[in-house]
Design a protein around this motif. Structure first.
Motif, PDB file in Angstrom:
ATOM      1  N   TYR A 409       0.489  -1.080  -0.383  1.00 21.11           N
ATOM      2  CA  TYR A 409       0.250  -0.268  -0.116  1.00 21.11           C
ATOM      3  C   TYR A 409       0.795   1.142   0.241  1.00 21.11           C
ATOM      4  O   TYR A 409       2.074   1.070   0.449  1.00 21.11           O
ATOM      5  N   PRO A 410       1.184   2.259  -0.476  1.00 20.03           N
ATOM      6  CA  PRO A 410      -0.746   2.647  -1.371  1.00 20.03           C
ATOM      7  C   PRO A 410      -0.887   2.270  -3.350  1.00 20.03           C
ATOM      8  O   PRO A 410      -1.561   1.945  -3.349  1.00 20.03           O
ATOM      9  N   GLY A 411       0.894   1.269  -3.513  1.00 24.78           N
ATOM     10  CA  GLY A 411      -0.077   0.437  -4.913  1.00 24.78           C
ATOM     11  C   GLY A 411      -0.682  -1.267  -4.025  1.00 24.78           C
ATOM     12  O   GLY A 411      -1.371  -1.361  -3.251  1.00 24.78           O
ATOM     13  N   ALA A 412       0.063  -1.970  -4.887  1.00 27.76           N
ATOM     14  CA  ALA A 412      -1.368  -3.067  -5.269  1.00 27.76           C
ATOM     15  C   ALA A 412      -0.486  -3.721  -4.576  1.00 27.76           C
ATOM     16  O   ALA A 412       0.434  -3.859  -3.638  1.00 27.76           O
ATOM     17  N   TYR A 413      -1.546  -4.451  -3.246  1.00 31.25           N
ATOM     18  CA  TYR A 413      -1.425  -5.376  -2.019  1.00 31.25           C
ATOM     19  C   TYR A 413      -2.402  -6.450  -2.223  1.00 31.25           C
ATOM     20  O   TYR A 413      -3.244  -6.644  -3.272  1.00 31.25           O
ATOM     21  N   GLU A 414      -1.625  -7.357  -1.134  1.00 33.02           N
ATOM     22  CA  GLU A 414      -2.955  -9.074  -1.161  1.00 33.02           C
ATOM     23  C   GLU A 414      -4.060  -8.755  -0.256  1.00 33.02           C
ATOM     24  O   GLU A 414      -3.508  -7.637   0.424  1.00 33.02           O
ATOM     25  N   ARG A 415      -4.922  -9.466  -0.312  1.00 29.36           N
ATOM     26  CA  ARG A 415      -5.664  -9.267   0.323  1.00 29.36           C
ATOM     27  C   ARG A 415      -5.295 -10.870   1.466  1.00 29.36           C
ATOM     28  O   ARG A 415      -5.074 -11.617   0.564  1.00 29.36           O
ATOM     29  N   GLY A 416      -6.543 -11.102   2.188  1.00 30.92           N
ATOM     30  CA  GLY A 416      -6.461 -12.497   3.445  1.00 30.92           C
ATOM     31  C   GLY A 416      -5.377 -12.971   4.048  1.00 30.92           C
ATOM     32  O   GLY A 416      -5.670 -14.242   3.948  1.00 30.92           O
ATOM     33  N   ARG A 417      -4.361 -12.045   4.742  1.00 35.34           N
ATOM     34  CA  ARG A 417      -3.827 -11.796   5.311  1.00 35.34           C
ATOM     35  C   ARG A 417      -4.328 -12.420   6.802  1.00 35.34           C
ATOM     36  O   ARG A 417      -5.160 -11.917   7.205  1.00 35.34           O
ATOM     37  N   PRO A 418      -4.146 -13.919   7.729  1.00 29.89           N
ATOM     38  CA  PRO A 418      -4.498 -13.796   8.943  1.00 29.89           C
ATOM     39  C   PRO A 418      -4.195 -12.386   9.840  1.00 29.89           C
ATOM     40  O   PRO A 418      -2.917 -11.963  10.138  1.00 29.89           O
ATOM     41  N   ILE A 419      -4.644 -12.195  11.085  1.00 25.83           N
ATOM     42  CA  ILE A 419      -4.455 -11.291  11.830  1.00 25.83           C
ATOM     43  C   ILE A 419      -4.938 -11.524  13.589  1.00 25.83           C
ATOM     44  O   ILE A 419      -5.227 -12.414  13.698  1.00 25.83           O
ATOM     45  N   ASN A 420      -3.497 -11.322  13.899  1.00 25.93           N
ATOM     46  CA  ASN A 420      -2.833 -11.695  14.944  1.00 25.93           C
ATOM     47  C   ASN A 420      -2.927 -10.900  15.960  1.00 25.93           C
ATOM     48  O   ASN A 420      -2.648  -9.656  15.563  1.00 25.93           O
ATOM     49  N   GLY A 421      -3.443 -11.292  17.653  1.00 27.10           N
ATOM     50  CA  GLY A 421      -2.812  -9.746  18.920  1.00 27.10           C
ATOM     51  C   GLY A 421      -4.350  -8.597  18.990  1.00 27.10           C
ATOM     52  O   GLY A 421      -3.951  -7.905  19.583  1.00 27.10           O
ATOM     53  N   LEU A 422      -5.397  -9.320  17.942  1.00 25.30           N
ATOM     54  CA  LEU A 422      -6.752  -8.286  17.648  1.00 25.30           C
ATOM     55  C   LEU A 422      -7.002  -8.128  19.393  1.00 25.30           C
ATOM     56  O   LEU A 422      -7.331  -6.669  19.833  1.00 25.30           O
ATOM     57  N   ASP A 423      -7.293  -8.758  20.187  1.00 25.68           N
ATOM     58  CA  ASP A 423      -7.674  -9.348  21.375  1.00 25.68           C
ATOM     59  C   ASP A 423      -7.249  -8.121  22.096  1.00 25.68           C
ATOM     60  O   ASP A 423      -7.575  -7.862  23.100  1.00 25.68           O
ATOM     61  N   ILE A 449      -9.870 -13.761  11.413  1.00 27.95           N
ATOM     62  CA  ILE A 449      -9.892 -12.011  11.170  1.00 27.95           C
ATOM     63  C   ILE A 449      -8.907 -11.663  10.014  1.00 27.95           C
ATOM     64  O   ILE A 449      -7.762 -12.351  10.142  1.00 27.95           O
ATOM     65  N   ILE A 450      -9.156 -11.414   9.079  1.00 29.16           N
ATOM     66  CA  ILE A 450      -8.066 -11.199   7.808  1.00 29.16           C
ATOM     67  C   ILE A 450      -7.967 -10.027   7.103  1.00 29.16           C
ATOM     68  O   ILE A 450      -9.118  -9.423   6.953  1.00 29.16           O
ATOM     69  N   THR A 451      -7.511  -9.479   6.727  1.00 27.33           N
ATOM     70  CA  THR A 451      -6.705  -8.353   5.918  1.00 27.33           C
ATOM     71  C   THR A 451      -7.857  -8.159   4.123  1.00 27.33           C
ATOM     72  O   THR A 451      -7.928  -9.497   4.096  1.00 27.33           O
ATOM     73  N   ASP A 452      -8.450  -7.408   4.030  1.00 30.73           N
ATOM     74  CA  ASP A 452      -9.448  -6.649   2.928  1.00 30.73           C
ATOM     75  C   ASP A 452      -9.177  -5.503   2.617  1.00 30.73           C
ATOM     76  O   ASP A 452     -10.757  -5.224   1.596  1.00 30.73           O
ATOM     77  N   ILE A 480      -0.275  -5.977  17.236  1.00 27.70           N
ATOM     78  CA  ILE A 480      -0.750  -6.290  16.221  1.00 27.70           C
ATOM     79  C   ILE A 480      -0.045  -7.047  15.009  1.00 27.70           C
ATOM     80  O   ILE A 480       0.896  -6.262  14.828  1.00 27.70           O
ATOM     81  N   ARG A 481      -0.082  -8.173  14.580  1.00 30.06           N
ATOM     82  CA  ARG A 481       0.397  -8.984  13.731  1.00 30.06           C
ATOM     83  C   ARG A 481      -0.047  -9.791  12.151  1.00 30.06           C
ATOM     84  O   ARG A 481      -1.283 -10.002  12.723  1.00 30.06           O
ATOM     85  N   PHE A 482       0.312  -9.019  11.183  1.00 32.39           N
ATOM     86  CA  PHE A 482      -0.347  -9.974  10.113  1.00 32.39           C
ATOM     87  C   PHE A 482       1.578  -9.686   8.744  1.00 32.39           C
ATOM     88  O   PHE A 482       1.617  -8.238   9.257  1.00 32.39           O
ATOM     89  N   THR A 483       1.552 -10.729   8.185  1.00 34.01           N
ATOM     90  CA  THR A 483       2.387 -10.876   7.395  1.00 34.01           C
ATOM     91  C   THR A 483       2.035  -9.191   6.078  1.00 34.01           C
ATOM     92  O   THR A 483       1.519  -9.552   5.577  1.00 34.01           O
ATOM     93  N   GLY A 484       3.901  -9.091   6.385  1.00 33.28           N
ATOM     94  CA  GLY A 484       3.629  -7.670   5.453  1.00 33.28           C
ATOM     95  C   GLY A 484       3.122  -6.104   6.420  1.00 33.28           C
ATOM     96  O   GLY A 484       3.139  -5.798   5.890  1.00 33.28           O
ATOM     97  N   GLY A 485       2.005  -6.476   7.615  1.00 37.15           N
ATOM     98  CA  GLY A 485       1.655  -5.346   8.059  1.00 37.15           C
ATOM     99  C   GLY A 485       3.053  -4.638   8.397  1.00 37.15           C
ATOM    100  O   GLY A 485       3.868  -4.464   9.075  1.00 37.15           O
ATOM    101  N   TRP A 486       2.288  -2.814   8.504  1.00 34.85           N
ATOM    102  CA  TRP A 486       3.250  -1.942   8.403  1.00 34.85           C
ATOM    103  C   TRP A 486       3.128  -0.785   8.907  1.00 34.85           C
ATOM    104  O   TRP A 486       1.958  -0.533   8.531  1.00 34.85           O
ATOM    105  N   PHE A 487       3.171   0.497  10.088  1.00 36.92           N
ATOM    106  CA  PHE A 487       2.758   1.827  10.250  1.00 36.92           C
ATOM    107  C   PHE A 487       3.714   2.402   9.386  1.00 36.92           C
ATOM    108  O   PHE A 487       5.414   2.164  10.297  1.00 36.92           O
TER     109      PHE A 487
END
Length: 506
Positions: A409-423, A449-452, A480-487
């Protein structure tokens, strides 16, 4: 009452969460919502653009108030459709929503109302826009060298003149032996030599300019290019008007001068007569730390924005908000809803970058964390044109929102990556995790819960001061962790240090 929120992003999750705190609300529906809204509302699988089905649903569920989140349904007239059926809906009419639907319309209204904004030109075709860009002054001196068919020094005032002279000096039809002709480009005593037209032209197009190229229509926040040189401006015209990356939004383009200063966001409720500004906020548009990288939909925000002093807020209300509301009323486009003014605080005073006709995202997440009043009461007062009877109560503590994004992001990205640590993150004191681009996937071990989306989560925290709010937001985001997640790692840094934001150029 039953309330319907239309939209699927972080803004809509924040609205569901805040509206749900009202003792007057029985059930909140969100269409279509996301994995997060399903915890604060009941998701309904209806597309925000399916106005007919949304109207039918609101009638069938006895919805007393509908709140429209995204801009596209507003611009397409969803409020008018609901009102024709006698349904109460918060948002501007189709005619009023043109303030965001057409940047050119907004500029013309601002010009008529005397609202400070950047100078601009409108173009309906790529050739005219490109010609305007190449007419910018570059002040280059060109000298032929070697066996060029041209003799004599060429003093070029514009980029177009320089490119024409380069093509003449290095004309391949006249230079019999390739490489035996050169052009020397002199820019204020700095000289460079080139043997090919392509190299010399590329150099000319790296001359700095102060232009912003904007697609006229809605482009999902991606139709604006802040150009640092001529080449970027021509590339923006090609993307918008030739390759049509934003579809019909690029039928016309706006080319305006770039404003230098500090950017801030001012949101206000209005019923067409009364205006109540919300608490100030500061957005972070650039993708990477230090305000580097491409523009995005927003990588974080904080509230209040220290740069918007009470004196400046009064000036914005007096010189911008009041005139635009009056101008819309005079043109029989009375504006009722939330008015978002993107402001550049220049050395000449506040100037408008753009108007939006919906709650800002991610600004509203931080703002709503600080709102103590019943949001339902405020929105209904706008619908009923009795906003003068409302006073909003604010928590003085600051709030910070950190956006977690998908890889690419903000270019092309994949969806459907599981998200951990939300609770774990959501259980932290003073923290609320708003979902922006998430979905739920059924797996053998249960729902996951997955990325979308590109912007996945808006991690928002409130604290006694900016240090505590920022620390809470980043501790939660780090959990919070998901593959490729960044901030970004510097959201609200300058507010924390008591410094004004760095000057932006938009």
């Amino acid at each position: 009452m039953n309330v319907l929120v239309i939209g699927r992003g972080g803004r809509e999750h924040a609205l569901c969460w805040k509206l749900g705190q009202s003792p007057r609300v029985k059930t909140i529906y969100c269409a279509p919502g996301n994995a997060g809204t399903s915890r604060d509302a009941e998701n309904v699988a209806i597309d925000p653009k399916d106005t007919r089905e949304l109207v039918r649903f609101a009638k069938s569920r006895d919805v007393g108030l509908t709140v429209v989140g995204p801009e596209e349904p507003l611009v397409n007239g969803i409020v008018d459709a609901f009102q024709r059926e006698g349904l109460r809906v918060f948002g501007p009419s189709k005619l009023a929503a043109e303030l965001e639907g057409s940047k050119i319309f907004a500029k013309e209204v601002m010009r008529q109302a005397g609202i400070p904004t950047a100078e601009f030109r409108v173009f309906r075709g790529a050739p005219d826009a490109e010609q305007f860009i190449l007419s910018r002054e570059v002040a280059l001196t060109l000298r032929p060298r070697g066996r060029s068919p041209v003799r004599g020094t060429q003093h070029c005032r514009t980029a177009a003149e320089a490119i024409e002279a380069i093509e003449a000096i290095l004309d391949p039809r006249e230079v019999l032996v390739p490489g035996q002709a050169e052009v020397e480009v002199d820019e204020r005593g700095k000289r460079r030599s080139f043997k090919t037209i392509e190299e010399a032209r590329r150099y000319v197009l790296t001359r700095p300019i102060g232009l912003v190229i904007k697609a006229d229509g809605l482009a999902a926040g991606k139709g604006v290019a802040v150009c640092k040189d001529l080449g970027e401006a021509l590339e923006a015209i090609d993307e918008i008007m030739v390759r049509r990356l934003h579809g019909r939004a690029g039928d016309r383009v706006l080319i305006e001068e770039r404003l230098d200063g500090v950017e801030a966001s001012v949101l206000a409720l209005t019923d067409g007569r009364t205006i109540i500004p919300l608490e100030s906020s500061q957005d972070h548009k650039r993708a990477f730390d230090g305000d580097e990288g491409p523009n995005t939909g927003g990588m974080g925000a904080y509230s209040p924005a220290r740069v918007l002093t009470p004196e400046l807020m009064a000036e914005v209300e007096r010189e911008i908000l009041v005139p635009i509301v009056h101008a819309m009323k005079r043109s029989r486009r009375a504006f009722r809803g939330v008015l978002y003014a993107g402001i550049m605080l220049t050395h000449q005073g506040p100037k408008v970058l753009e108007f939006n006709v919906r709650f800002g995202d991610p600004e509203i997440q931080a703002i709503l964390m600080r709102l103590r009043s019943d949001l339902v009461d405020a929105l209904e007062a706008v619908v009923d044109e009795r906003l003068d009877s409302v006073a909003l109560d604010w928590d003085p503590r600051p709030a910070v929102t950190v956006v977690m994004a998908s890889e690419g992001y903000p270019g092309a990205y994949e969806r459907g990556r599981p998200i951990n640590g939300l609770d774990e993150a959501g259980a932290m004191e003073g923290v609320k995790v708003f979902h922006a681009g998430t979905a739920t996937r059924n797996e053998p071990q249960g729902p996951r819960i997955i990325t979308d989306g590109g912007r996945v989560l808006n991690v928002t925290a409130i604290g006694e001061d900016f240090a505590e709010a920022r620390d809470r937001a980043y501790r939660a985001a780090s959990a919070i962790r998901f593959t490729g997640g960044w901030f970004r790692h510097d959201i609200a840094d300058r507010a924390l240090k008591g410094e004004p934001p760095a000057e932006d150029r938009s």
